[in-house]
Design an enzyme around this catalytic site. Structure first.
Site, PDB file in Angstrom:
ATOM      1  N   THR A 134      85.100  40.169  48.422  1.00 26.60           N
ATOM      2  CA  THR A 134      85.987  40.634  49.275  1.00 26.60           C
ATOM      3  C   THR A 134      85.399  41.134  50.370  1.00 26.60           C
ATOM      4  O   THR A 134      85.264  40.557  52.041  1.00 26.60           O
ATOM      5  CB  THR A 134      87.236  41.302  49.310  1.00 26.60           C
ATOM      6  OG1 THR A 134      88.447  40.528  48.565  1.00 26.60           O
ATOM      7  CG2 THR A 134      88.006  41.528  50.361  1.00 26.60           C
ATOM      8  N   SER A 173      91.093  32.327  51.649  1.00 21.08           N
ATOM      9  CA  SER A 173      91.625  33.382  50.909  1.00 21.08           C
ATOM     10  C   SER A 173      90.015  33.891  50.386  1.00 21.08           C
ATOM     11  O   SER A 173      88.843  32.933  50.329  1.00 21.08           O
ATOM     12  CB  SER A 173      92.329  33.917  49.940  1.00 21.08           C
ATOM     13  OG  SER A 173      92.027  34.643  49.185  1.00 21.08           O
ATOM     14  N   THR A 174      89.144  35.160  50.176  1.00 20.95           N
ATOM     15  CA  THR A 174      88.242  34.923  49.480  1.00 20.95           C
ATOM     16  C   THR A 174      87.942  34.645  48.191  1.00 20.95           C
ATOM     17  O   THR A 174      87.002  34.117  47.891  1.00 20.95           O
ATOM     18  CB  THR A 174      87.964  36.769  48.848  1.00 20.95           C
ATOM     19  OG1 THR A 174      87.507  37.465  50.430  1.00 20.95           O
ATOM     20  CG2 THR A 174      86.421  36.951  48.246  1.00 20.95           C
ATOM     21  N   THR A 220      53.584  21.766  10.746  1.00 24.73           N
ATOM     22  CA  THR A 220      54.938  22.858  10.690  1.00 24.73           C
ATOM     23  C   THR A 220      54.972  24.167   9.731  1.00 24.73           C
ATOM     24  O   THR A 220      54.428  24.202   8.895  1.00 24.73           O
ATOM     25  CB  THR A 220      55.761  21.116   9.734  1.00 24.73           C
ATOM     26  OG1 THR A 220      55.092  21.764   9.155  1.00 24.73           O
ATOM     27  CG2 THR A 220      55.798  19.629  10.369  1.00 24.73           C
ATOM     28  N   SER A 351      41.270  42.112  30.442  1.00 20.15           N
ATOM     29  CA  SER A 351      41.007  43.964  30.276  1.00 20.15           C
ATOM     30  C   SER A 351      40.574  44.419  30.620  1.00 20.15           C
ATOM     31  O   SER A 351      39.933  44.111  31.991  1.00 20.15           O
ATOM     32  CB  SER A 351      41.220  43.129  28.590  1.00 20.15           C
ATOM     33  OG  SER A 351      41.231  44.700  28.402  1.00 20.15           O
ATOM     34  N   SER A 352      40.963  46.122  31.452  1.00 17.32           N
ATOM     35  CA  SER A 352      40.328  46.890  31.583  1.00 17.32           C
ATOM     36  C   SER A 352      39.839  47.445  30.726  1.00 17.32           C
ATOM     37  O   SER A 352      39.055  48.269  31.933  1.00 17.32           O
ATOM     38  CB  SER A 352      40.848  47.985  32.561  1.00 17.32           C
ATOM     39  OG  SER A 352      42.086  48.839  31.172  1.00 17.32           O
ATOM     40  N   LYS A 357      37.582  39.327  28.085  1.00 13.35           N
ATOM     41  CA  LYS A 357      38.273  38.340  27.635  1.00 13.35           C
ATOM     42  C   LYS A 357      39.842  38.069  29.071  1.00 13.35           C
ATOM     43  O   LYS A 357      39.226  38.480  30.081  1.00 13.35           O
ATOM     44  CB  LYS A 357      39.536  40.182  27.274  1.00 13.35           C
ATOM     45  CG  LYS A 357      40.769  39.595  26.634  1.00 13.35           C
ATOM     46  CD  LYS A 357      40.972  40.933  25.664  1.00 13.35           C
ATOM     47  CE  LYS A 357      42.465  40.200  24.568  1.00 13.35           C
ATOM     48  NZ  LYS A 357      43.819  40.464  25.536  1.00 13.35           N
TER      49      LYS A 357
END
Length: 502
Positions: A134, A173-174, A220, A351-352, A357
């Protein structure tokens, strides 16, 4: 005695006068401050900023629902969908003779501005709210009314000329506006989502053709199985996405049915005869989709099937994309200590702490998106389940979850295509080595020497570390001509090039 009675009467009059002065001013005669205006609803007066196009009910919602910090204007398509519902309704009302031409004209001009993404900063209520939407409906009614008033040459709040309820909410109506707007918002971007998924599938088809004759081992349960080609693998990815597109198209059809004209619960109270068909026809023209009225407006008001179905289709799409993304991560793993069958485009340092990487950030992103879409689907399912009797009050959480999922999938499909799939390459030497050393091709010997002898060969190969072809040659089980005929990996793929021509 007369003097005493007169004193009593005088005291009574003074008391009544005091009491009257203490009562609230129901005539709304208070003058607004220079910096704003005062509006009134059934709960009383409310001061509003002078530049606010929203009104008193929106102001109350702003006080009541400070929850997520995210406003409904986060998704402009939802605001535009609400505006379209109001426009369609106004035109239907005019068609049925219950709306004046000047008011329709003002509404049309206001909606035109909103659909041009103007005034979106005025749609300020929180996504998370009680009341079945509403507050959102009233935010739209008030903003459009005040824009329309200015178009008519009046001031904001002069609702005797264009009213948020009597005009903007006429025949509505809402409970029919809100779910209809959700459907329109989803439909307005459904074609774009499907378009991005088609582009993604086409990108996999392109790679499939490029890699069509490069042989590899299929697997698989993460174990060597039988040969296939990289092209077959990528064409299968494309086919999987294409099946999701069809699922989404089918689910979209559920969004075509709207409950406009249901009014509060489905009985159509205060709705003119012919309105449901008239407004559905107007909506169909505005969004270019085959919108139709619900066969049963009572069901159409509480039933959440369309949202559950469309969310389910998006969840299925997310599951498929996640599976494909995870396969690509696995196939590209390494580069030295993994499968390393393919190379993904390097997008950023990974990577830090570990130099050199590079991580599979785009497929990982697809998984992150998929997990969120799956979670949103759960929220939608629970909200749809929780509705009671003639209404579901929990559509506000459904719409934000639906629009978020659609947005994530749309942007995710585009990113997956442009920043990952188009740049994939194959490590053919790795694949050749795998084919030479695998035991998997022994499966092709079952019809020739039987399952038990084939299993014994496989066991010996695993124990000795030799390849199947090497053992077959040592034991002279097959001639070179037979090996070429029966165990050529390219032939074992059953590759049908013609089936991939498009």
């Amino acid at each position: 005695m007369k003097s005493a009675k007169g004193c009593i009467v005088l005291a009574g009059l003074l008391f009544l006068n005091f009491e009257a002065s203490a009562l609230p001013d129901t005539k709304n005669t208070a003058k607004p401050p220079a910096s704003g205006r005062i509006e009134k609803d059934s709960l009383g007066d409310k001061q509003l900023p002078a530049d606010a196009y929203y009104g008193v009910q929106t102001a109350r919602a702003l006080e009541n629902f400070q929850i997520s910090g995210t406003k409904i204007n986060q998704y402009p398509e939802f605001i535009n969908a609400l505006a379209i519902v109001k426009l369609a309704s106004a035109r239907a009302n005019k068609q049925l003779g219950v709306m004046k031409a000047d008011r329709l004209s003002a509404i049309e001009k206001a909606v035109e501005d909103v659909r041009a993404n103007k005034y979106h900063d005025q749609f300020v209520v929180d996504w998370f709210q009680g009341g079945a939407g509403t507050s959102t409906n009233m935010n739209v009614n008030e903003v459009l009314a005040n824009i329309g008033l200015e178009k008519m040459g009046h001031k904001k709040g002069e609702y005797q000329y264009l009213h948020p309820l009597d005009d903007l909410n006429q025949s509505q109506s809402t409970n029919d506006v809100y779910p209809t707007a959700i459907k329109l918002a989803l439909l307005m971007r459904s074609d774009k989502l499907i378009g991005e998924l088609k582009n993604l599938a086409a990108a996999f088809r392109t790679k499939g053709n490029q890699f069509l004759e490069i042989t590899k081992m299929g697997r698989t349960e993460m174990q060597d199985a039988v040969p296939m080609t990289v092209g077959q693998e990528f064409h299968a990815f494309a086919a999987g996405i294409e099946s999701e597109i069809e699922f989404l198209k089918d689910a979209e059809k559920q969004l075509y049915t709207v409950n406009m004209g249901a009014s509060a619960i489905g009985s159509g109270i205060n709705v003119p005869k012919g309105y449901p068909k008239a407004v559905a026809s107007q909506l169909a023209k505005l969004v270019n989709k085959p919108i139709v009225p619900a066969k049963d407006l009572f069901t159409g008001t509480w039933d959440q099937q369309s949202f559950v179905a469309y969310s389910s289709a998006m969840k299925s799409t997310a599951v498929k994309l996640s599976k494909i993304a995870s396969d690509l991560i696995l196939l590209a793993s390494g580069p030295r200590a993994g499968l390393f069958e393919i190379n993904l485009p390097a997008m950023q340092p990974g990577s830090s702490i570990m130099p050199g990487k590079v991580n599979p950030v785009i497929p990982e992103l697809i998984n992150v998106i998929a997990f969120k879409v799956m979670g949103n689907d759960t929220s939608i399912t629970v909200a749809a389940h929780a509705g009671q009797l003639q209404l579901n009050a929990y559509e506000p959480v459904e719409v934000v979850a639906l629009l978020e999922s659609q947005t994530l999938l749309l942007n995710g499909a585009n990113t997956f295509n442009t920043k990952c799939i188009s740049g994939i390459t194959v490590n053919e030497k790795v694949l050749e080595k795998n084919i030479e050393s695998t035991v998997g091709i022994v499966t092709a010997l079952n019809p020739i020497i039987g399952y038990e002898k084939s299993a014994a060969l496989a066991k010996e190969a695993y124990k000795s570390g030799k390849g199947i072809l090497e053992i077959i040659r040592e034991q002279k089980i097959l001639s070179e001509a037979q090996i070429k005929e029966l165990l050529d990996p390219a032939k074992l793929t059953n590759l049908n090039k013609e089936s991939y021509k498009r």
